[in-house]
Design an enzyme around this catalytic site. Structure first.
Site, PDB file in Angstrom:
ATOM      1  CG  ASP A 177      -7.990  -4.642  -3.232  1.00 26.81           C
ATOM      2  OD1 ASP A 177      -7.487  -3.161  -2.970  1.00 26.81           O
ATOM      3  OD2 ASP A 177      -9.833  -3.967  -2.652  1.00 26.81           O
ATOM      4  CG  HIS A 231      -2.257   1.078   1.434  1.00 28.04           C
ATOM      5  ND1 HIS A 231      -2.062   2.438   1.061  1.00 28.04           N
ATOM      6  CD2 HIS A 231      -3.142   0.718   0.492  1.00 28.04           C
ATOM      7  CE1 HIS A 231      -3.103   2.948   1.036  1.00 28.04           C
ATOM      8  NE2 HIS A 231      -3.957   1.983   0.592  1.00 28.04           N
TER       9      HIS A 231
HETATM   10  C1  SDX Z   1      -6.816  -0.055  -3.362  1.00 27.35           C
HETATM   11  O1  SDX Z   1      -4.275   4.287  -2.016  1.00 27.35           O
HETATM   12  C2  SDX Z   1      -5.439   4.108  -1.944  1.00 27.35           C
HETATM   13  O2  SDX Z   1      -5.879   4.016  -0.280  1.00 27.35           O
HETATM   14  C3  SDX Z   1      -5.898   2.549  -2.323  1.00 27.35           C
HETATM   15  C4  SDX Z   1      -7.233   1.987  -1.374  1.00 27.35           C
HETATM   16  C5  SDX Z   1      -8.459   2.676  -1.236  1.00 27.35           C
HETATM   17  O3  SDX Z   1      -9.146   2.083  -0.259  1.00 27.35           O
HETATM   18  O4  SDX Z   1      -8.659   3.358  -2.376  1.00 27.35           O
HETATM   19  O5  SDX Z   1      -6.621   1.597   0.121  1.00 27.35           O
HETATM   20  C6  SDX Z   1      -7.230   0.283  -2.309  1.00 27.35           C
HETATM   21  O6  SDX Z   1      -6.360   0.601  -4.507  1.00 27.35           O
HETATM   22  C7  SDX Z   1      -5.232  -0.752  -2.583  1.00 27.35           C
HETATM   23  C8  SDX Z   1      -4.187  -1.805  -3.606  1.00 27.35           C
HETATM   24  C9  SDX Z   1      -4.726  -2.700  -3.879  1.00 27.35           C
HETATM   25  N1  SDX Z   1      -3.453  -2.492  -4.717  1.00 27.35           N
HETATM   26  C10 SDX Z   1      -2.685  -4.214  -4.952  1.00 27.35           C
HETATM   27  O7  SDX Z   1      -3.101  -4.639  -3.634  1.00 27.35           O
HETATM   28  C11 SDX Z   1      -1.956  -4.592  -6.270  1.00 27.35           C
HETATM   29  C12 SDX Z   1      -0.565  -4.732  -5.312  1.00 27.35           C
HETATM   30  N2  SDX Z   1       0.082  -4.050  -4.706  1.00 27.35           N
HETATM   31  C13 SDX Z   1       1.347  -3.057  -5.034  1.00 27.35           C
HETATM   32  O8  SDX Z   1       1.039  -3.176  -6.757  1.00 27.35           O
HETATM   33  C14 SDX Z   1       1.392  -1.648  -4.691  1.00 27.35           C
HETATM   34  O9  SDX Z   1       1.477  -3.083  -3.853  1.00 27.35           O
HETATM   35  C15 SDX Z   1       0.276  -0.747  -4.509  1.00 27.35           C
HETATM   36  C16 SDX Z   1       0.252   0.149  -5.890  1.00 27.35           C
HETATM   37  C17 SDX Z   1      -0.809  -0.865  -4.047  1.00 27.35           C
HETATM   38  C18 SDX Z   1       1.518   0.375  -4.078  1.00 27.35           C
HETATM   39  O10 SDX Z   1       2.490   1.073  -4.611  1.00 27.35           O
HETATM   40  P1  SDX Z   1       3.373   1.139  -4.764  1.00 27.35           P
HETATM   41  O11 SDX Z   1       3.431   2.239  -3.287  1.00 27.35           O
HETATM   42  O12 SDX Z   1       3.410   2.243  -5.314  1.00 27.35           O
HETATM   43  O13 SDX Z   1       4.932   0.520  -4.221  1.00 27.35           O
HETATM   44  P2  SDX Z   1       6.002   0.605  -5.145  1.00 27.35           P
HETATM   45  O14 SDX Z   1       5.223  -0.226  -6.451  1.00 27.35           O
HETATM   46  O15 SDX Z   1       7.137   1.742  -5.548  1.00 27.35           O
HETATM   47  O16 SDX Z   1       6.461  -0.963  -4.461  1.00 27.35           O
HETATM   48  C19 SDX Z   1       7.541  -0.458  -3.962  1.00 27.35           C
HETATM   49  C20 SDX Z   1       8.355  -1.750  -3.983  1.00 27.35           C
HETATM   50  C21 SDX Z   1       8.767  -2.324  -4.992  1.00 27.35           C
HETATM   51  O17 SDX Z   1       9.980  -3.098  -5.274  1.00 27.35           O
HETATM   52  P3  SDX Z   1      11.126  -2.477  -4.768  1.00 27.35           P
HETATM   53  O18 SDX Z   1      11.461  -1.972  -6.360  1.00 27.35           O
HETATM   54  O19 SDX Z   1      11.708  -1.423  -3.838  1.00 27.35           O
HETATM   55  O20 SDX Z   1      12.435  -3.775  -4.997  1.00 27.35           O
HETATM   56  O21 SDX Z   1       7.651  -2.862  -2.716  1.00 27.35           O
HETATM   57  C22 SDX Z   1       7.554  -4.101  -4.256  1.00 27.35           C
HETATM   58  C23 SDX Z   1       7.980  -3.070  -5.693  1.00 27.35           C
HETATM   59  O22 SDX Z   1       8.211  -3.534  -6.520  1.00 27.35           O
HETATM   60  N3  SDX Z   1       5.806  -4.542  -4.097  1.00 27.35           N
HETATM   61  C24 SDX Z   1       5.212  -5.800  -4.033  1.00 27.35           C
HETATM   62  C25 SDX Z   1       4.295  -5.162  -4.191  1.00 27.35           C
HETATM   63  N4  SDX Z   1       4.344  -3.984  -4.014  1.00 27.35           N
HETATM   64  C26 SDX Z   1       4.495  -3.082  -3.713  1.00 27.35           C
HETATM   65  N5  SDX Z   1       6.228  -6.303  -4.612  1.00 27.35           N
HETATM   66  C27 SDX Z   1       5.484  -8.201  -4.450  1.00 27.35           C
HETATM   67  N6  SDX Z   1       4.156  -7.312  -4.427  1.00 27.35           N
HETATM   68  C28 SDX Z   1       3.275  -6.384  -4.299  1.00 27.35           C
HETATM   69  N7  SDX Z   1       2.119  -6.335  -4.453  1.00 27.35           N
END
Ligand code: SDX
Length: 429
Positions: free
Chosen positions: A363, A306
């Site tokens: 989710d 998140h």
């Molecule tokens: C919602 O914003 C809100 O409030 C949203 C929400 C709401 O109520 O409106 O809470 C609802 O959208 C919840 C999120 C649902 N999405 C997912 O579950 C999809 C999976 N999660 C991600 O894609 C990610 O965690 C996000 C999109 C939720 C957040 O992305 P960020 O903050 O941009 O983080 P990032 O992509 O920069 O990741 C940081 C690191 C990266 O690794 P490095 O480059 O540092 O090595 O964490 C890793 C990412 O690759 N990472 C994950 C991951 N989420 C982040 N690696 C594996 N699995 C994951 N789920």
């Protein structure tokens, strides 16, 4: 306590005001930065940038705190209803008994959509994704309220709110019925919000759906927990569109589109598809977790991570607790729940997830409950959208009634070609 921040730039020192919120969050106010320095700030993904002041929802991502208008989500989940929470978010306070009764009556009075909208549903192919239908039908519905399309509508805002909040549910149910080639089922005035939705989804012309209290309460909880979440992607979109003075329906329809993405509200559908794939492959989740850690795989552990929560999403905690109870009450065994629990257990002990502070978000478990109720997976983001509608409306109102109400217009740093001439077609190589 007014404090300032100092910025050294090109040999000059600038003082910038610091804004302090009611929960002691601090922001450097850069609204005069470009005038003072000729510079802008750059923050791809806006992770460090506040777009507004808001009094609707407070999140503390480090401590896993979520409050609607100051009231903890845990208390609201335990003691409130979706309609009451909608009133709280949009009006800014819990309703009195009279206010709640009047608001509920307004929702009932506005639950039907214009009969001619039925023909719009005919135009969609059977496999149209219900989020595409929902966003387009919200805009189509506004065409039947010309009053709405005025930049300053004269009818009371609460009427527009009741229309949208009530009809988003009707449109969603009709979209589901059409996608299955089923006759649409009209709402019943004596049913309350969530029960009416399940009735419109699953009843037949010849017999009413048996409304299980456990299913109604579980869906009510899902709606309530999704009602608002400060400046997430879709809510920021609604605020952006609202700032242009577009009408409420157009602004919320844009929120539906933003929510659809699998990184946002589409994640609940992606989680179930992920769990089903793991189940189908007979994997205990370890293979998938390995892939999620490997950037080259292009896979992510959906429902994990998140932008704001660097701790357990409090909504995920509540939903996880209710999963066992709902499946038990509905006498359902779902192997995907055990897989989800195993994934969480393994991930939370894995340094990759620990270092990046990746925890289950709202989710991760919500789809298990929606499956148990019989909601088809392609409808999961639509359920999220119905739940989020009060939050979108509350943010729309805050933009429109806030001071100044300037149009949102971010700047950019240009990285394209510098000045060059037009080359006539014949001379191009
Ligand atoms: C919602 O914003 C809100 O409030 C949203 C929400 C709401 O109520 O409106 O809470 C609802 O959208 C919840 C999120 C649902 N999405 C997912 O579950 C999809 C999976 N999660 C991600 O894609 C990610 O965690 C996000 C999109 C939720 C957040 O992305 P960020 O903050 O941009 O983080 P990032 O992509 O920069 O990741 C940081 C690191 C990266 O690794 P490095 O480059 O540092 O090595 O964490 C890793 C990412 O690759 N990472 C994950 C991951 N989420 C982040 N690696 C594996 N699995 C994951 N789920």
């Amino acid at each position: 306590m007014n404090t300032t921040a100092k910025l050294e730039l090109d040999g000059n020192t600038y003082e910038l005001p610091v804004v302090i919120g009611s929960e002691n969050e601090k922001a450097v106010d850069i609204s005069k930065l470009r005038d003072q320095t000729g510079c802008i700030t750059l923050d791809e993904g806006c992770g460090n940038t506040g777009s507004c002041r808001s009094s609707i929802t407070f999140i503390d991502g480090d401590r896993g705190i979520l409050r609607y208008r100051g009231i903890p989500i845990e208390e609201l989940a335990e003691r409130s209803t979706f309609v009451e929470v909608a009133y709280l978010l949009i009006m800014g306070k819990l309703p009195t008994e009279t206010e709640l009764r009047q608001f509920s009556q307004l929702l009932t009075k506005n639950e039907m959509i214009h009969e001619d909208l039925k023909y719009h549903f005919e135009g969609f192919p059977p496999n149209a994704h219900p989020m595409a239908i929902l966003s387009s039908m919200i805009n189509a519905t506004s065409c039947f309220y010309p009053e709405l399309l005025k930049s300053e509508p004269t009818e009371p805002f609460v009427i527009q709110v009741a229309r949208l909040l009530s009809q988003v549910r009707t449109i969603a149910a009709f979209a589901y019925r059409k996608s299955r080639g089923l006759p649409i089922i009209y709402p019943k005035p004596h049913y309350r919000y969530t029960a009416n939705f399940l009735h419109m989804m699953f009843s037949e012309p010849y017999q009413d759906f048996e409304l299980e209290p456990a299913a109604i309460n579980a869906l009510e909880l899902i709606f309530l927990l999704h009602a608002d979440h400060e400046q997430n992607c879709s809510t920021s979109t609604v605020r952006m569109v609202a700032s242009s003075r577009a009408n409420l329906f157009a602004s919320v329809a844009s929120g539906v589109c933003a929510l659809w993405g699998p990184l946002h509200g589409g994640a609940n559908q992606a989680v179930i598809e992920m769990l089903e794939q793991i189940h189908r492959e007979g994997d205990d989740g370890s293979k998938f977790i390995a892939a999620a850690k490997d950037k080259k795989s292009g896979k992510r552990l959906m429902g994990f991570g998140h932008r704001v929560y660097k701790n357990y999403d409090p909504r995920a905690k509540i939903i996880k607790r209710r999963c066992d109870e709902v499946l038990d009450r509905l006498d359902i065994e779902d192997p995907l729940l055990e897989i989800a629990k195993h994934l969480e257990e393994v991930a939370l002990k894995d340094s990759y997830f620990i270092e990046r502070k990746l925890y289950p978000n709202v989710d991760f478990y919500s789809g298990i409950i929606m499956r148990a109720i019989g909601i088809p997976v392609e409808m999961f983001p639509v359920i999220f959208a119905i739940g989020r509608t009060p939050g979108w409306i509350a943010n729309f109102r805050e933009v429109r009634e806030g001071e100044g109400g300037r149009i949102y217009r971010p700047r950019q740093i240009y990285t394209g070609e510098t000045l060059r001439p037009y080359v006539p077609l014949k001379e191009r190589r």
